[in-house]
Write a protein that holds these residues in place. Structure first.
Motif, PDB file in Angstrom:
ATOM      1  N   ILE A 212      -2.680   8.590   0.240  1.00  0.00           N
ATOM      2  CA  ILE A 212      -3.902   8.277  -0.770  1.00  0.00           C
ATOM      3  C   ILE A 212      -3.767   9.206  -1.755  1.00  0.00           C
TER       4      ILE A 212
ATOM      5  N   GLU B 138     -14.732  12.213  -3.121  1.00  0.00           N
ATOM      6  CA  GLU B 138     -13.542  11.217  -3.253  1.00  0.00           C
ATOM      7  C   GLU B 138     -12.606  11.789  -2.020  1.00  0.00           C
ATOM      8  N   SER B 139     -12.681  12.647  -1.605  1.00  0.00           N
ATOM      9  CA  SER B 139     -11.676  13.043  -0.468  1.00  0.00           C
ATOM     10  C   SER B 139     -12.356  12.756   0.868  1.00  0.00           C
TER      11      SER B 139
ATOM     12  N   ALA C 248     -11.741   8.860   1.059  1.00  0.00           N
ATOM     13  CA  ALA C 248     -10.452   8.577   1.354  1.00  0.00           C
ATOM     14  C   ALA C 248     -10.235   8.562   2.845  1.00  0.00           C
TER      15      ALA C 248
ATOM     16  N   GLY D 229      -5.578   5.703  -5.427  1.00  0.00           N
ATOM     17  CA  GLY D 229      -6.802   5.673  -5.066  1.00  0.00           C
ATOM     18  C   GLY D 229      -7.056   5.169  -3.945  1.00  0.00           C
ATOM     19  N   ILE D 230      -8.445   4.910  -3.395  1.00  0.00           N
ATOM     20  CA  ILE D 230      -8.439   4.462  -2.208  1.00  0.00           C
ATOM     21  C   ILE D 230      -8.519   2.986  -2.117  1.00  0.00           C
TER      22      ILE D 230
ATOM     23  N   ILE E 221      -4.166  12.654   2.346  1.00  0.00           N
ATOM     24  CA  ILE E 221      -5.068  12.564   1.042  1.00  0.00           C
ATOM     25  C   ILE E 221      -4.229  13.709   0.254  1.00  0.00           C
TER      26      ILE E 221
ATOM     27  N   LEU F 129      -5.132  10.951  -4.927  1.00  0.00           N
ATOM     28  CA  LEU F 129      -6.343  11.218  -5.828  1.00  0.00           C
ATOM     29  C   LEU F 129      -6.084  11.962  -7.111  1.00  0.00           C
TER      30      LEU F 129
ATOM     31  N   TRP G  33     -11.659   5.813   4.961  1.00  0.00           N
ATOM     32  CA  TRP G  33     -10.547   4.771   4.816  1.00  0.00           C
ATOM     33  C   TRP G  33      -9.480   4.824   5.853  1.00  0.00           C
TER      34      TRP G  33
END
Length: 428
Positions: free
Chosen positions: A49, A64-65, A68, A34-35, A8, A51, A71
């Motif tokens: 990923i 957001e992290s 990620a 992005g994811i 990330i 961001l 995912w």
């Protein structure tokens, strides 16, 4: 799909920097913008990923992290990596510390490291203090950064101000003793209640030792340098081939251009070097605020010149010029005007036939990639430490393949914009 390393990154060029290091070390790597919304291919060892979370509000960066991370966990990753800049770019409140603690908690882990060292680009850490070349971080050009000015070189102090837990130091006296000593010190620091330890590093050999000591660590937080030392762990475990070639790109063509939004000292020198031999067009936030047709003017200027060689479009400026624009427009408005203009120019350049594009600056790269609708990049050969060529892998079917080099503002030699094209040609 079995991915060994899930990463990330808090900005776009930083993600490319990390992905390039992993490719250089023999891991087939893709960078997702992005994811991801769907699974990726099976020929991937690492996913990064990207961001745009470095300067957003802390709560948004954490959310957001964590998304990620979820995912990457679903993709079956064996280890996780939170990547930030080698100059530890952050504000007094974050976002490096809060994101690192949130990821630790989500993984049920109690301890990790913080190590932005990247000796190949002059970033070293000694006694917890970050150096840029021979200067302390606080004496470098980063003290003038328009969004994240870094005025304290003591990373333990900077990190402690951002986290709820305890920041510690694993100093060079231990690092130079090698992997076993580093592992032992990790355990001692954790027993003392430390949850994130800044780790000294002066050379690539140090990074290799630190990386080896992190083999069983669920989460690593660092710049891209530690990526040198992680692939060896997967080879030792028998899950990564020794002879893998990972930096081959599909063929690309088209015209060439450079878009530069970074105002770092390194990029200022690179812009000056290109201006000396190629046509250039300046983008000024004060002019953008006065004249809404400035982007159209830039593309009209380009239309009659783009076939003669690479063109440069730049908003790169001195700290004094940046402060003047921010004072008149506000920091957020000045940045937004420049990012939107450069992104619109990128779209126009592709329509004019550009297929090989260099973008300088993390915020600028994020704006350009988003504007072009790119959701993934295949990572190719290194131009300079931390900056590889890439090819967009998820554009609309039927479109010309697009080669991209996304350069962190602080990276690259003075002739970076001039020499990058030959490196791309060699890889095809």
């Amino acid at each position: 799909m079995t991915v060994l390393l899930g990463c990330i990154a808090d900005d776009f060029t930083g993600a490319t920097d990390l992905a390039g290091m992993l490719v250089k070390a023999g891991m087939r790597t893709v960078q997702m913008i992005g994811i991801p919304q769907e699974p990726i291919g099976n020929d991937v060892d690492a996913v990064v990923i990207a961001l745009k979370s470095r300067t957003v509000p802390t709560a948004a960066a954490v959310a957001e992290s964590l998304a990620a991370l979820r995912w990457l966990q679903q993709a079956g990753c064996r280890q996780f990596y939170f990547k930030y800049c080698s100059t530890f770019d952050s504000t007094a409140k974050g976002n490096i510390g809060p994101v690192a603690e949130a990821l630790l908690s989500a993984l049920g882990s109690a301890f990790t490291i913080a190590c932005p060292a990247f000796p190949a680009n002059g970033r070293t850490i000694y006694k917890g203090h970050l150096f840029v070349g021979d200067l302390l971080l606080s004496d470098s050009g980063m003290r003038h950064h328009p969004l994240t000015p870094m005025t304290d070189a003591n990373l333990v102090r900077v990190l402690q101000a951002q986290i709820r837990g305890k920041a510690g130091l694993l100093d060079y006296a231990v690092v130079r003793q090698g992997e076993a000593a580093i592992r032992a010190r990790f355990k001692a620091l954790e027993a003392e209640g430390c949850n994130i330890a800044v780790v000294d590093a002066l050379s690539n050999n140090d990074l290799m030792s630190i990386g080896a000591a992190c083999a069983d660590m669920p989460l690593v937080t660092a710049g891209s340098g530690i990526a040198l030392g992680l692939p060896q762990n997967f080879r030792r475990a028998g899950v990564l081939a020794d002879d893998r070639v990972a930096d081959v790109l599909p063929p690309t063509g088209g015209l060439r251009a450079v878009i530069s939004g970074s105002c770092s000292l390194a990029t200022q020198g690179q812009v000056a070097a290109m201006q000396a031999v190629h046509p250039s067009f300046r983008i000024d936030p004060l002019e953008l605020a006065r004249d809404s047709s400035r982007v159209s003017a830039a593309l009209d200027w380009s239309a009659s010149r783009i076939h003669d060689g690479p063109l440069l479009f730049y908003a790169t400026a001195t700290p004094e010029s940046v402060k003047t624009a921010q004072a008149q427009l506000g920091t957020a408005q000045a940045g937004r005007l420049v990012e939107e203009a450069l992104a619109a120019i990128a779209r126009g350049l592709l329509a004019q036939g550009v297929g090989q594009l260099i973008v300088a600056g993390g915020e600028t790269s994020g704006a350009v990639v988003s504007a072009l609708g790119i959701t993934g990049l295949r990572i190719g050969p290194e131009i300079d430490p931390g900056v590889p060529w890439t090819v967009a892998i998820t554009r609309e079917s039927g479109e010309r393949p697009l080669a991209l080099a996304l350069k962190s503002g602080n990276f690259g030699t003075p002739d970076f914009f001039l020499k990058a094209w030959s490196r791309l040609s060699e890889s095809l």
